[in-house]
Design an enzyme around this catalytic site. Structure first.
Site, short mmCIF file in Angstrom:
data_model
loop_
_atom_site.label_atom_id
_atom_site.label_comp_id
_atom_site.label_asym_id
_atom_site.label_seq_id
_atom_site.Cartn_x
_atom_site.Cartn_y
_atom_site.Cartn_z
N ASP A 1 -0.97 -7.34 1.10
CA ASP A 1 -0.27 -6.06 1.26
C ASP A 1 1.24 -6.31 1.42
OD1 ASP A 1 0.28 -3.41 1.63
OD2 ASP A 1 -0.50 -3.30 3.68
N SER B 1 4.32 1.69 8.41
CA SER B 1 3.86 0.57 7.60
C SER B 1 5.02 -0.01 6.79
CB SER B 1 2.76 1.03 6.63
OG SER B 1 1.61 1.43 7.33
N HIS C 1 0.81 -1.22 0.00
CA HIS C 1 0.00 0.00 0.00
C HIS C 1 0.85 1.27 0.00
CE1 HIS C 1 0.32 -0.03 4.56
NE2 HIS C 1 0.41 1.27 4.32
#
Length: 752
Positions: free
Chosen positions: A561, A679, A507
């Site tokens: 992801d 992330s 992402h």
């Protein structure tokens, strides 16, 4: 200064003495210092004096004799009052082709000496040196050299006298120390054909001097670090790693730990000795090397607790168990220190192994041998220990070509009147290395074994190694951690999984496929160790589509992801940049010390084997934060909280539509939650002092950094928050087909 404890065995030598036994007088105070007693005031008790830093005790110790009188070891006169005297560092006797200032007879702690060369000579070494509180100079020997010899000018260490001024091939130089200084290193060196002097640089030191842990750990750690890097059997290309205790990949290391159990050690120190030895064994076995460990304790006689001929000597658990079972009273009937017998036990072990394998076989000839002797260097029975060393060198055929096949380290712990000459005589003599040391106390010994593995010396891509020493930076503790950014704005994190590949979240790249302006910062971005890399190729999982379930009322979905980035250049391995171990690979299997034939399922069962598994991720400021990964029934209760999130999932009827089995779950009350910008970073565990990535940070229900521009500011969610914090991480065990498809030529994967 604690008693000179030099081994891993503390023996109470005089238990149960009769009440009628005499005791020694108690008027033994030292002016300006303190003292400790090994066994009270009874005969056999060792009194050890200590002084504040920068001072040393004179005398260093006294022994309570059976007559009830104190005796100072080595003293010929009657007892004098103990005092603390100032530590001094030795002065130069001469300095060739230059001048030094100031010219003093000796130098106080904190005092400096400066060196300058005459015209036509270049200064090599330290131009200014300072006297340290341990009686040793900092820096390196200053030498004024014109480069005219086949070998460089070997210099003259402070306090030494050298004879021999020719530096051609075959020329020799000899050294001695002035006044009462003690020489450690080589008293004679020869200029060899390769332009290098034989032996070890001689150092003249005060008899009361000792070594700091930060000096000893690198000296030991360099040897072992090169050895560990050189024995990584998964490396696909050879690299020159230099000497040190280097083992070829087809070779093997025999490590012999000799632990002196004499009357100068106490029970508390014995426990620290065993803990330090166990720590060292654990660290060494955590690397993928072929090693067998022998353990020998000794006083008047040696006791072999583990032989390299025993198959269990290759099993870390069995070796540590042998150490733990070493009994404080094993040598209580022996009062002497028979270093010869201990070393002779090593010789006999070698002889038996040679007969078993065959003297002419490669299996025998390719074994490297390292002996670590923990002793006070005061052998007082059994003959000269140097004789046993000569026998060992003979059976191993140690010559100039095979000099790398034997290393002997002699380490004293404490500060009795150490026999520096014997320690130096036993330790190996190799160019650029030291093999004889004295440490101040058992705490210093523990520090050495805890921090001796300097991963900056590992040029191999050995995985999952973090520098856990007290003074290591955040980046050195997690050297796989990288920052990913488009131009200047940081967006995501990632993890090095090889010297050219980074694992991160898909992402991070959903806003476009042009990565020409993106950069990956490897190493510490706040220092000279940080370096930016261009991205040669980005591999985004084709299954990732954040809007894939929008028509089901699920506004964001983070299945698949995961992404890989190939850097435009290979990363040079260092203490600031090193890959993490990926489960289900041979690299991780070796780090876990699992047997051949292990599978990916075996790794999952070992790493994620509890309902709540402690793990970590790296924060925006580089610090390591703690979480708990929920497994089994706890995973279900952890994930169900998502149903309370009505903004992102207003019409959710089945939690598994959002939280599939691709995700690990964390975020209970005691956990930290990742911030936006973290992330893609690794979710990792520690096993056997190595680190393994089991997941990567994907998404969550709470951002603890919201509204703050300060990377050090994180705000915990209030207990009343609905929904409570939950964080979800891509489970790498569930992404194996994709990882194998793209990394099959990079990593060595195990069967599923």
């Amino acid at each position: 200064m604690g008693p000179l404890m030099v081994l891993f065995c503390l023996l109470f030598l005089y238990p149960g003495l009769a009440d009628s036994a005499p005791s020694c007088p108690q008027n033994v105070n030292i002016s300006g210092g303190t003292f400790t007693l090994s066994h009270g005031w009874a005969p056999g008790s060792l009194l050890t004096y200590s002084c504040p830093q920068g001072l040393y005790p004179s005398p260093a110790s006294r022994l309570c004799k059976s007559s009830g009188q104190w005796q100072t070891p080595g003293a010929t006169r009657s007892l004098s009052k103990a005092v603390c005297k100032p530590v001094r560092c030795p002065a130069p006797v001469s300095f060739e082709n230059g001048i030094y200032t100031p010219r003093l007879g000796s130098y106080p702690v904190g005092g400096n000496v400066s060196f300058e060369c005459e015209d036509g000579f270049i200064l090599r070494g330290s131009p200014v040196r300072q006297c340290r509180p341990n009686g040793m100079w900092d820096g390196e020997t200053a030498v004024c050299d014109n480069g005219a010899g086949h070998c460089p000018n070997p210099g003259i260490s402070l306090g030494a006298v050298r004879t021999g001024f020719r530096f051609g091939h075959g020329d020799k130089v000899r050294y001695r120390c002035s006044s009462n200084l003690v020489l450690t290193g080589s008293s004679e060196r020869e200029c060899q054909g390769n332009g290098v002097w034989s032996g070890t640089e001689p150092i003249c030191r005060q008899p009361y001097s000792y070594d700091f842990p930060e000096d000893v750990a690198p000296a030991l750690g360099t040897s072992f670090s090169h050895m560990l890097g050189a024995t990584n059997p998964t490396q696909k290309t050879k690299e020159s790693l230099g000497r040190k205790i280097q083992i070829q990949r087809s070779g093997h290391l025999n490590l012999y730990l000799l632990l002196d159990c004499s009357q100068s050690v106490s029970e508390n120190d014995f426990l620290i000795f065993k803990e330090s030895a166990s720590l060292m064994v654990d660290r060494i076995f955590s690397f993928e090397i072929n090693v067998s460990v022998a353990i020998i304790t000794f006083a008047s006689e040696p006791k072999v607790l583990m032989s390299v001929l025993n198959d269990n000597s290759r099993d870390m658990t069995e070796v540590i168990s042998s150490l733990e079972n070493a009994n404080y009273k094993d040598h209580e009937n022996g009062t002497g220190t028979n270093t010869y017998a201990a070393l002779n036990s090593v010789y006999l072990m070698m002889n038996n192994q040679m007969r078993l394998l065959g003297m002419e076989t490669m299996a025998w000839q390719e074994i490297r041998h390292a002996i670590i002797l923990l002793t006070d260097g005061k052998s007082n029975m059994g003959g000269s220990p140097k004789t046993a060393v000569d026998h060992i060198r003979e059976i191993l055929n140690i010559n100039q070509k095979r000099n790398d096949y034997l290393d002997i380290y002699a380490i004293g712990v404490g500060k009795l009147d150490v026999d520096w000459r014997e320690l130096n005589e036993l330790g190996s003599k190799k160019d650029g290395e030291r093999h004889a040391f004295i440490l101040q106390d058992t705490k210093a010994l523990h520090q050495v074994f805890e921090h001796m593995l300097d991963v900056s010396k590992l040029t191999d891509t050995i995985c999952g190694v973090g520098n856990m020493s007290a003074n290591a930076s955040d980046q050195e503790r997690t050297p796989w951690h990288v920052t990913i950014k488009p131009k200047s704005q940081e967006t995501c994190r990632g993890a090095l999984i090889s010297d050219q590949w980074v694992l991160t979240a898909a992402h991070c790249f959903r806003d476009g496929n042009d990565h020409s302006l993106w950069r990956v910062n490897v190493g510490d971005p706040k220092s000279q160790w940080g370096k930016e890399f261009l991205i040669e190729k980005a591999v985004i999982s084709p299954g990732f589509d954040v809007f894939a379930k929008k028509n089901q009322g699920i506004l964001e979905f983070y299945g698949d992801d995961i992404a890989l980035l190939k850097l435009a250049q290979k990363v040079k391995m260092s203490t600031h940049a090193r890959p993490i171990c990926l489960p289900c690979t041979m690299e991780a299997n070796l780090a876990l010390r699992r047997p051949q034939g292990s599978t990916c399922r075996d790794h999952e069962n070992e790493l994620l084997n509890k309902q709540s598994v402690p793990a970590h991720f790296v924060a925006l400021n580089g610090s390591k934060l703690n979480i708990n990964l929920k497994m089994g029934v706890e995973w279900t209760s952890c994930a169900e909280v998502v149903s309370q999130e009505k903004t992102m999932f207003p019409n959710l009827t089945d939690v598994r539509e959002v939280v599939t089995d691709q995700f690990l779950c964390s975020g209970t009350q005691e956990d930290e939650s990742p911030c936006k910008g973290e992330s893609g970073g690794a979710v990792f565990l520690e096993r056997r002092f190595r680190f393994f990535q089991v997941g990567l940070v994907s998404w969550g229900l709470y951002n603890p950094c919201l509204g703050s521009a300060d990377k050090n500011s994180r705000k915990r969610a209030p207990r009343s928050k609905v929904p409570p914090p939950r964080d979800f991480h891509i489970n790498l065990f569930r992404m194996q087909p994709w990882l194998r498809q793209h990394l099959g030529d990079v990593l060595n994967f195990l069967p599923l």
